[in-house]
Design an enzyme around this catalytic site. Structure first.
Site, PDB file in Angstrom:
ATOM      1  N   LEU A 122       0.795  -1.142  -0.125  1.00 45.28           N
ATOM      2  CA  LEU A 122      -0.083  -0.036  -0.201  1.00 45.28           C
ATOM      3  C   LEU A 122       1.020   1.233   0.115  1.00 45.28           C
ATOM      4  O   LEU A 122       1.470   1.542   0.992  1.00 45.28           O
ATOM      5  CB  LEU A 122      -0.953  -0.060   1.227  1.00 45.28           C
ATOM      6  CG  LEU A 122      -1.577  -1.194   1.612  1.00 45.28           C
ATOM      7  CD1 LEU A 122      -2.581  -1.026   2.671  1.00 45.28           C
ATOM      8  CD2 LEU A 122      -2.438  -1.727   0.345  1.00 45.28           C
ATOM      9  N   GLY A 177       8.776   2.399  -2.833  1.00 47.06           N
ATOM     10  CA  GLY A 177       9.751   1.995  -3.884  1.00 47.06           C
ATOM     11  C   GLY A 177      10.906   1.205  -3.567  1.00 47.06           C
ATOM     12  O   GLY A 177      11.267   0.237  -4.045  1.00 47.06           O
ATOM     13  N   LYS A 213       8.411   7.882  17.700  1.00 49.15           N
ATOM     14  CA  LYS A 213       9.145   6.763  18.186  1.00 49.15           C
ATOM     15  C   LYS A 213       9.434   6.512  19.450  1.00 49.15           C
ATOM     16  O   LYS A 213       9.528   5.227  19.717  1.00 49.15           O
ATOM     17  CB  LYS A 213      10.540   7.034  17.256  1.00 49.15           C
ATOM     18  CG  LYS A 213      10.154   7.304  15.592  1.00 49.15           C
ATOM     19  CD  LYS A 213      11.364   8.014  15.008  1.00 49.15           C
ATOM     20  CE  LYS A 213      11.347   8.186  13.552  1.00 49.15           C
ATOM     21  NZ  LYS A 213      12.388   9.037  13.190  1.00 49.15           N
ATOM     22  N   VAL A 265      10.470   2.557  13.734  1.00 48.65           N
ATOM     23  CA  VAL A 265      11.485   3.200  14.338  1.00 48.65           C
ATOM     24  C   VAL A 265      12.652   3.061  13.705  1.00 48.65           C
ATOM     25  O   VAL A 265      13.286   1.992  13.437  1.00 48.65           O
ATOM     26  CB  VAL A 265      11.410   2.872  15.910  1.00 48.65           C
ATOM     27  CG1 VAL A 265      12.459   3.435  16.572  1.00 48.65           C
ATOM     28  CG2 VAL A 265       9.967   2.864  16.361  1.00 48.65           C
TER      29      VAL A 265
END
Lengths: 429, 429
Positions: free
Chosen positions: B10, B17, B206, B133
């Site tokens: 998705l 890419g 994170k 993360v």
């Protein structure tokens, strides 16, 4: 209460004791994590009556391995005896008895890892060995799982704490090898017979394991080139510092054009390299992958609790596989066969420290010999005078090891060269 | 040939890419590793006709998520769109459809990680998020598996590459924040709107994820204290250097007496600390566990291939679980509930830089106010004169944040204090 997963420890030395203490201290949390408790059922020792630093109930101690192998309540056997025999036999027996095995045994995994992993696979159980390399540092699972999408290009590790402690002290204090070795022995950082550490053998075993995983091909221990740190002098360290390098004992493995190279030797690395800041008894493994780029894993490479941390991580993982009836989930990852390059074919840069006659034309003569063997020079330092001799320090551009060795032979025979004081490889891209 | 494991991506931006390219380049090795091939069957994009940098067969592109969720050949859905919606909805749909999910989405995992992990568990599938993360650095699996035997004491991370690039440049060049931000934007290291990075929000997401894993309790994003680097000046960095510190934007989480603290702010760390040498856009996570001691994980925290490396590692792991019918093997590890300490209760050391009137008794008056609030002083530097004012730099011993803040309020109101130029926390044991 759910039925606990039974564990047997083989050995109750430093790492065995650390492992037992962690399992006891973290009993509740391990059960929360797994949904079932993990329980040490038996501990194999040589003498059940010996006084011990780790308090283990006397009833758990046994000197009979057969009782462990036959015990249906024991699902995981944890080998922490070290050495080849009887550890090798016990692990094979445990695997054949359908028990998963966790081991911290680098000697054994370096020599017989392939055979043991195949045996684990054919018996449908786990053989986990995170603790066999670099103590508590997670490196085997990260390589096998997290970085599995990468084609690894190189791995460079400071994987022996004793030699890193010695080289760090030499660097910080300007002292010589023998002096610092003595200090390390007094502090318990080096053994009475330090050969295995200072000659690089310990690092070579770990490198054989790491290289096999990183490059997915079995790298046999006897294919690893090994050279220790005994010839490194305060003088080499000082020259290195002047040129912006730090000297470390490195385990180096690379893959190029389908060939793997694996070698342990002292090396100069640029002082800005992340490995250069890894000091004292710490270990670190630096890897370069085609996707991840540069990554490094740093921590304590030895000790009861750090190594016990890795052992317990493996026990929890093996226990999880056991509860999910999914043992043997990740087995050997040497799915490829790549030749190991002969050492003469590696390409490297070199630092040469030579004592030469202090007269005109000497440098030209030396440069001529090197040039004849395709060794081109990047840096020259000439400043010290030793009586009527001078000391020349050269750093070469990249050259094939065998060419350099041929040039050294010729240099050694020349009248103007009094002595080749040292040759140290320089690891720089 | 064995039936391939179908994967849908998705999103086909930077990380999408990179992930696609790694899967294509490493097709053969992934099959060797797993015993079955992994095949990208569909790629969800907003506009199937847009020109793209990553060459993907046109037939794979689709703008219809429903076709992916309904496709029985797709076992793993890889969410690389980022942001909350529609990613949140798509992930929930995929999990409910019995598909394992791999995601790099830190925003989503920080906000809804608990809900999504529970949904994965109830559907018996995997939700893996190593890439959410610190890009390519293996950290989530090492914490969840390798270090599972540890009670974690603290975690300190450089988990935002943009701010680390900026602070590194400021440190190396002595330049000020605004100047370097501009340079970072020109180089593509900082976005046109850099708020999320420079104000610490990205790092906070994170940290919420990492702290939840390290301390086995859900740390909600809104419980994380956040402060960015916009107030850091070249002057602060120079004072830090003089005193042996380096300034980094850190995500810090600790557990003490059953309480967790989680905060993101610039901090001075001793220059010998392993994190101090982490420069440029590199990330690193330093952890301290009761067994492993100190460990650190270092690498590239962003980018198409580094982040793709983590995504592909997760895909291979999820695919292995799928082939072994063992999905949902490691789910949420927040088996505990620990309160997050309110920020006023944290204990820290502080650097204060004050502009004060240059007359006798000023330092005594300031020290008096600090002393009244139990703030004791470790170091004082007073050397610069700005007109008739002077600059005083103080580093305190450990003190409770709320006490320091009360003292600062009083200092601010004093006639002799022209300005509190900066307050930076000092992380030192």
């Amino acid at each position: 209460m759910k039925k606990p997963i039974g564990v047997a420890l083989l050995g109750l030395g430093t790492v065995g004791g650390g492992t037992y203490r962690i399992l006891e201290n973290r009993k509740k949390e391990i059960e929360q994590r797994l949904g079932v408790p993990v329980e040490v059922k038996k501990v194999l020792v040589r003498d059940v009556n010996k006084a011990r630093t780790t308090a283990v109930p006397q009833a758990l101690l046994t000197d009979k391995p057969a009782g462990i192998m036959e015990d249906q309540e024991i699902a995981i056997v944890v080998e922490l005896m070290g050495g080849i025999e009887p550890a090798f036999t016990y692990i094979k027996e445990a695997l054949k008895a359908g028990k998963s095995v966790v081991t911290a045994n680098k000697d054994l995994m370096a020599l017989h890892g392939g055979e043991l992993l195949a045996l684990a696979e054919s018996n449908g159980v786990d053989l986990e060995f995170e603790a066999s390399v670099a103590g508590g540092i997670p490196i085997i699972r990260p390589l096998k799982v997290c970085l599995a999408g990468n084609r690894m290009e190189e791995l460079k590790g400071i994987i022996n704490g004793t030699t890193n402690f010695i080289l760090t002290k030499m660097t910080q204090e300007g002292s010589d090898f023998a002096e610092v070795l003595k200090e390390a022995q007094d502090l318990g950082y080096a053994e009475a017979d330090p050969t295995s550490d200072v000659e690089g053998l310990d690092a070579a075993r770990k490198l054989a394991i790491l290289a096999s995983i990183a490059f997915n091909t079995r790298v046999a221990l006897d294919k690893v080139y090994v050279e220790g740190i005994t010839k490194i002098s305060a003088r080499d360290i000082e020259y290195a510092r002047e040129m912006g390098y730090t000297i470390k004992l490195l385990g180096i493995a690379k893959e190029q054009e389908g060939q793997v190279e694996a070698r342990v030797h002292p090396a100069m690395i640029p002082s800005y390299h992340p490995l250069a800041a890894v000091n004292d008894a710490f270990n670190a493994i630096f890897v370069r992958g085609d996707a991840v780029g540069d990554a490094m894993f740093y921590g304590r490479g030895a000790g009861d609790l750090p190594t016990g941390s890795a052992v317990v991580g493996d026990i929890i993982d093996a226990a999880r596989n056991y509860t999910r009836q999914n043992q043997g989930r990740i087995s050997c990852t040497c799915y490829d066969e790549k030749p190991v390059k002969s050492f003469g074919k590696i390409v490297c840069r070199y630092y040469l420290r030579l004592r030469v006659s202090d007269k005109p034309g000497v440098l030209a003569a030396i440069a001529g010999v090197l040039g004849d063997h395709e060794v081109s020079i990047q840096t020259v330092i000439q400043k010290e005078h030793v009586g009527k001799d001078a000391e020349i320090v050269l750093v070469t551009h990249k050259v094939k090891e065998e060419n350099l060795q041929k040039a050294l032979q010729i240099l050694e025979a020349m009248d103007i060269v009094e002595k080749i004081n040292n040759v140290i490889r320089v690891e720089q891209d």
